[in-house]
Design a protein around this motif. Structure first.
Motif, PDB file in Angstrom:
ATOM      1  N   ARG A 280      42.110  28.118  34.245  1.00  0.00           N
ATOM      2  CA  ARG A 280      42.297  29.589  34.246  1.00  0.00           C
ATOM      3  C   ARG A 280      42.122  30.154  35.641  1.00  0.00           C
ATOM      4  O   ARG A 280      42.905  31.031  36.077  1.00  0.00           O
ATOM      5  CB  ARG A 280      41.288  30.211  33.281  1.00  0.00           C
ATOM      6  N   ASN A 281      41.157  29.707  36.401  1.00  0.00           N
ATOM      7  CA  ASN A 281      40.919  30.220  37.756  1.00  0.00           C
ATOM      8  C   ASN A 281      42.054  29.857  38.705  1.00  0.00           C
ATOM      9  O   ASN A 281      42.308  30.566  39.698  1.00  0.00           O
ATOM     10  CB  ASN A 281      39.613  29.669  38.304  1.00  0.00           C
ATOM     11  N   MET A 282      42.766  28.712  38.412  1.00  0.00           N
ATOM     12  CA  MET A 282      43.890  28.306  39.268  1.00  0.00           C
ATOM     13  C   MET A 282      45.041  29.312  39.199  1.00  0.00           C
ATOM     14  O   MET A 282      45.851  29.384  40.140  1.00  0.00           O
ATOM     15  CB  MET A 282      44.394  26.927  38.856  1.00  0.00           C
ATOM     16  N   LEU A 283      45.140  30.071  38.118  1.00  0.00           N
ATOM     17  CA  LEU A 283      46.237  31.042  37.973  1.00  0.00           C
ATOM     18  C   LEU A 283      46.026  32.307  38.813  1.00  0.00           C
ATOM     19  O   LEU A 283      46.971  33.101  38.998  1.00  0.00           O
ATOM     20  CB  LEU A 283      46.397  31.433  36.509  1.00  0.00           C
ATOM     21  N   ASN A 284      44.809  32.548  39.345  1.00  0.00           N
ATOM     22  CA  ASN A 284      44.526  33.753  40.138  1.00  0.00           C
ATOM     23  C   ASN A 284      45.004  33.571  41.571  1.00  0.00           C
ATOM     24  O   ASN A 284      45.162  32.448  42.065  1.00  0.00           O
ATOM     25  CB  ASN A 284      43.033  34.042  40.150  1.00  0.00           C
ATOM     26  N   ASP A 285      45.196  34.711  42.237  1.00  0.00           N
ATOM     27  CA  ASP A 285      45.446  34.675  43.677  1.00  0.00           C
ATOM     28  C   ASP A 285      44.221  34.100  44.372  1.00  0.00           C
ATOM     29  O   ASP A 285      43.080  34.282  43.916  1.00  0.00           O
ATOM     30  CB  ASP A 285      45.738  36.084  44.211  1.00  0.00           C
ATOM     31  N   PHE A 286      44.437  33.391  45.473  1.00  0.00           N
ATOM     32  CA  PHE A 286      43.351  32.714  46.146  1.00  0.00           C
ATOM     33  C   PHE A 286      42.298  33.729  46.604  1.00  0.00           C
ATOM     34  O   PHE A 286      42.592  34.674  47.321  1.00  0.00           O
ATOM     35  CB  PHE A 286      43.880  31.944  47.354  1.00  0.00           C
ATOM     36  N   GLY A 287      41.020  33.564  46.169  1.00  0.00           N
ATOM     37  CA  GLY A 287      39.893  34.411  46.559  1.00  0.00           C
ATOM     38  C   GLY A 287      39.831  35.733  45.844  1.00  0.00           C
ATOM     39  O   GLY A 287      39.003  36.573  46.187  1.00  0.00           O
ATOM     40  N   LYS A 288      40.670  35.896  44.797  1.00  0.00           N
ATOM     41  CA  LYS A 288      40.686  37.163  44.073  1.00  0.00           C
ATOM     42  C   LYS A 288      40.595  36.888  42.577  1.00  0.00           C
ATOM     43  O   LYS A 288      40.804  35.780  42.121  1.00  0.00           O
ATOM     44  CB  LYS A 288      41.965  37.944  44.362  1.00  0.00           C
ATOM     45  N   ASP A 289      40.296  38.007  41.805  1.00  0.00           N
ATOM     46  CA  ASP A 289      40.228  37.872  40.351  1.00  0.00           C
ATOM     47  C   ASP A 289      41.515  38.325  39.676  1.00  0.00           C
ATOM     48  O   ASP A 289      41.578  38.404  38.451  1.00  0.00           O
ATOM     49  CB  ASP A 289      39.067  38.717  39.797  1.00  0.00           C
ATOM     50  N   THR A 290      42.542  38.558  40.429  1.00  0.00           N
ATOM     51  CA  THR A 290      43.812  39.023  39.852  1.00  0.00           C
ATOM     52  C   THR A 290      44.726  37.835  39.594  1.00  0.00           C
ATOM     53  O   THR A 290      44.722  36.833  40.320  1.00  0.00           O
ATOM     54  CB  THR A 290      44.513  39.983  40.817  1.00  0.00           C
ATOM     55  N   VAL A 291      45.530  37.971  38.510  1.00  0.00           N
ATOM     56  CA  VAL A 291      46.465  36.889  38.152  1.00  0.00           C
ATOM     57  C   VAL A 291      47.637  36.917  39.121  1.00  0.00           C
ATOM     58  O   VAL A 291      48.246  37.959  39.353  1.00  0.00           O
ATOM     59  CB  VAL A 291      46.959  37.053  36.706  1.00  0.00           C
ATOM     60  N   ALA A 292      47.984  35.742  39.704  1.00  0.00           N
ATOM     61  CA  ALA A 292      49.078  35.640  40.670  1.00  0.00           C
ATOM     62  C   ALA A 292      50.416  35.775  39.965  1.00  0.00           C
ATOM     63  O   ALA A 292      50.610  35.286  38.842  1.00  0.00           O
ATOM     64  CB  ALA A 292      49.006  34.320  41.413  1.00  0.00           C
TER      65      ALA A 292
END
Length: 678
Positions: A374-386
């Motif tokens: 799940r964390n891999m789907l976020n933008d790097f260093g952020k809590d937003t979904v890429a």
């Protein structure tokens, strides 16, 4: 001896005087022509010196000239005539016997040359049956000229002594002289035979050349001599008795058609196998038998590869194919990163929300590894979904890496579910990546099929059932993903199986039993599975190739090994009979003549000569058992002619045996095939 009367002596004197002082006018009376003779004219004709008298003189000379038995035979003829004459002319038996003896003496005096010629014919012809029955005793078999001459001389000496003993009424001096003369003639016999034979051969060649010059090759040429023409009589006899039967030849030819040009007589006939084994056991003949077997065995692998290439195809070399597939897969995979970079943004929020809702209900590794995904789907260093498709693609690749080493079934199930959601979203965001995925998956299926094909023929607990193989072949041809057309997975399975066969040939060609176990297996499964993969006919042809080479190897092992001596017993028994020297009489005549030492020497020479002859028979027959190709076919053709020829030889030998052993009696010789006593 019968005593002649004075009248008979006077008749003989008159005949002798007529021969010595014949005048031109003393011609035999001319016989009347155009009518039958009167009794008186016929009687006068019989007493003249014409052709009839010459014929009777010659016939009597032939009978009398037969060694040893001649005087007895001629005496029997005279006595028979003396018994018949009283019925025609009257008088007593004794008187008529004197008349017969007197006319015999008168005829010999009147026709001395005819009588001598007849005696020569009888002397030569009378020994022919004995020479045929025991050629070694007369120096007519194999061996050196010296050995044959010595044996012939000893035999001639014995015959000369016995003949002189009979004709002289037991006179010791004449008996001794007959032994010496017979021995000298016997010594010269083999050499004279060689010289005369060479002259006859040269004359025959000259006549043939002249005929060819006058009439042309087509008229002058005779049928070519076959390969058995120069064999000894004993070698030809064994062949005729054991391997020239028409049914056996037909069966052998049928086997040769199935086994091919490399098959040998020893492969298809126990009689030939025995002859080969016997030859291999003899040092002088061993190389002639073993070398062709070893030569053929050394080419077994090459023949197998050639036949497999014809029936199944060339060696695919699975390791090389696998390397090519792996390189192609890597090349295609490298196309995917470029395909997803720079693509328009795509909303992956719904996937992230589904994962967030699932995480609280998981425990242990399943929960921890799903949190990582799940964390891999976020933008790097952020809590937003890429929203970048490249990040979603990288997340899918990371999941593939985790699954490659994961063993926990719960974790695998959770991660596969997450990967499926991401993959579906990528298909909508970047359609090109799915086409690349399909190519990568196809190459992976082909590699798997190649590996699985190498275990199709495996035996034991991991053996694949034919039904299972059939299902895999059908499924392996179905396309997957976005590909159109059949998959090559089934084809790669066939290559894997074929590669495994070639591997077995390369590593087990020297052990046909091991190769046969690998490819054919213990039951029918491998044959059935090979039929599914390559077709029943090609499968059977390939398995028959292995069976053929296994038979060839069994022949070589059976011939060269010390075991299984029963196969050679028949031929060895025949050689034992051939190697028996003819018996030399041990009666009183040898002792009386002082020839005991000569008898011992003759026995020794005959035994050595017979042993050498048996070795020659083995040397002639054993190499025939390992002929191949055109030479083998020529042997079969010669054997087919030898059978009928042997029937004639049997008839000749039966007549000789009747004359030598049975005194002319019909029951003295064995019946020929198809004959009945009459």
């Amino acid at each position: 001896m019968t005593e002649l009367t004075p009248e008979q002596m006077q008749a003989i004197a008159r005949a002798r005087a007529r021969v010595q002082h014949r005048e031109p006018q003393d011609q035999p009376p001319q016989l009347p022509s155009g009518r039958h003779l009167t009794y008186e004219e016929g009687l006068a004709a019989l007493e003249t010196e014409g052709l009839y008298g010459q014929a009777l003189t010659g016939l009597a000379g032939v009978v009398d000239g037969i060694p040893i038995a001649g005087p007895y035979l001629l005496g029997g003829v005279k006595k028979a005539a003396a018994h018949l004459r009283p019925l025609l002319h009257g008088g007593s038996y004794e008187d008529q016997l004197r008349v017969v003896n007197a006319r015999d003496q008168e005829a010999k005096i009147a026709h001395p040359n005819v009588n001598t010629a007849g005696e020569i014919v009888g002397a030569v012809g009378g020994t022919i049956p004995a020479v045929v029955a025991a050629p070694e005793a007369f120096g007519a078999a194999g061996g050196s000229m010296l050995a044959r001459s010595l044996v012939s001389g000893l035999t001639g000496s014995g015959i000369g002594a016995a003949d002189a003993h009979v004709r002289s009424g037991g006179d010791p001096e004449k008996t001794r002289r007959g032994a010496i003369e017979g021995g000298l003639l016997g010594l010269a016999g083999p050499l004279a035979g060689e010289v005369i034979g060479a002259g006859v051969k040269a004359s025959a060649q000259g006549v043939k050349a002249l005929t060819r010059a006058l009439l042309g090759d087509e008229v002058a040429s005779k049928p070519a001599r076959d390969m058995l023409a120069d064999l000894t009589t004993d070698a030809r006899n064994w062949l005729a008795k054991n391997v020239s039967d028409a049914d056996k030849l037909a069966a052998s030819r049928d086997r040769f058609d199935k086994l091919g040009s490399e098959a040998m007589p020893a492969d298809v006939s126990p009689e030939w196998r025995g002859a080969a084994k016997s030859g291999a056991a003899r040092e002088p003949t061993r190389s002639k038998v073993v070398d062709p077997l070893n030569e053929r065995g050394s080419m077994a692998g090459a023949r197998l590869r050639s036949d497999f290439e014809t029936n199944l195809g060339p060696d695919p070399v699975p390791s090389a194919i696998d390397s090519e597939l792996d390189a192609a897969r890597e090349q295609v995979e490298n196309l995917r990163p470029a395909a997803v970079r720079g693509q328009p943004p795509y909303d992956f929020t719904s996937i992230a929300n589904d994962l967030d809702n699932s995480i609280p209900y998981l425990r242990d590794d399943a929960q921890g590894k799903l949190v990582r995904v799940r964390n891999m789907l976020n933008d790097f260093g952020k809590d937003t979904v890429a929203s970048d498709p490249a990040i979603a693609f990288a997340t899918r690749d990371a999941i593939d890496g985790i699954l490659a080493s994961e063993k926990n079934s719960k974790v695998i199930s959770v991660l596969k579910n997450a990967r499926g959601m991401i993959d579906d979203a990528l298909a909508r965001a970047v359609p090109e990546v799915k086409a690349i995925d399909a190519q990568v998956d196809e190459l992976g299926r082909q590699r798997a099929g190649l590996a699985q094909g190498q275990s199709v023929l495996a035996d034991g607990p991991r053996a694949m059932h034919p039904t299972e193989l059939q299902e895999k072949l059908v499924a392996g041809a179905e396309p997957q993903g976005t590909l159109i057309g059949p998959s090559a997975e089934s084809a790669r399975m066939r290559q894997g199986t074929l590669g495994d066969i070639y591997r077995a040939v390369g590593t087990e060609a020297s052990d046909m039993n091991a190769l046969r176990k690998i490819v054919r297996g213990k039951g029918d499964w491998n044959r059935e599975k090979l039929g599914m993969m390559f077709g029943p006919e090609k499968a059977d042809a390939s398995l028959n190739t292995i069976d053929r080479e296994a038979l060839f190897a069994d022949t070589a092992n059976g011939v060269t090994s010390a075991a299984d001596t029963a196969r050679q017993a028949g031929f060895e028994k025949y050689l034992g009979e051939v190697s028996k020297a003819p018996e030399i009489p041990t009666d009183k005549s040898w002792t009386d003549l002082g020839l005991t030492t000569a008898r011992r020497l003759a026995r020794s020479l005959l035994e050595g000569n017979a042993g050498a002859h048996a070795a020659r028979v083995a040397d002639e027959v054993a190499p025939l058992s390992v002929l191949r190709g055109d030479q083998r076919d020529a042997l079969m053709e010669a054997l087919s002619r030898l059978g009928p020829e042997n029937i004639i030889d049997q008839q000749r030998m039966a007549l000789i045996n009747a004359l030598v052993q049975g005194g002319g009696g019909r029951a003295a010789y064995p019946l020929l095939p198809g004959e009945e006593h009459k």
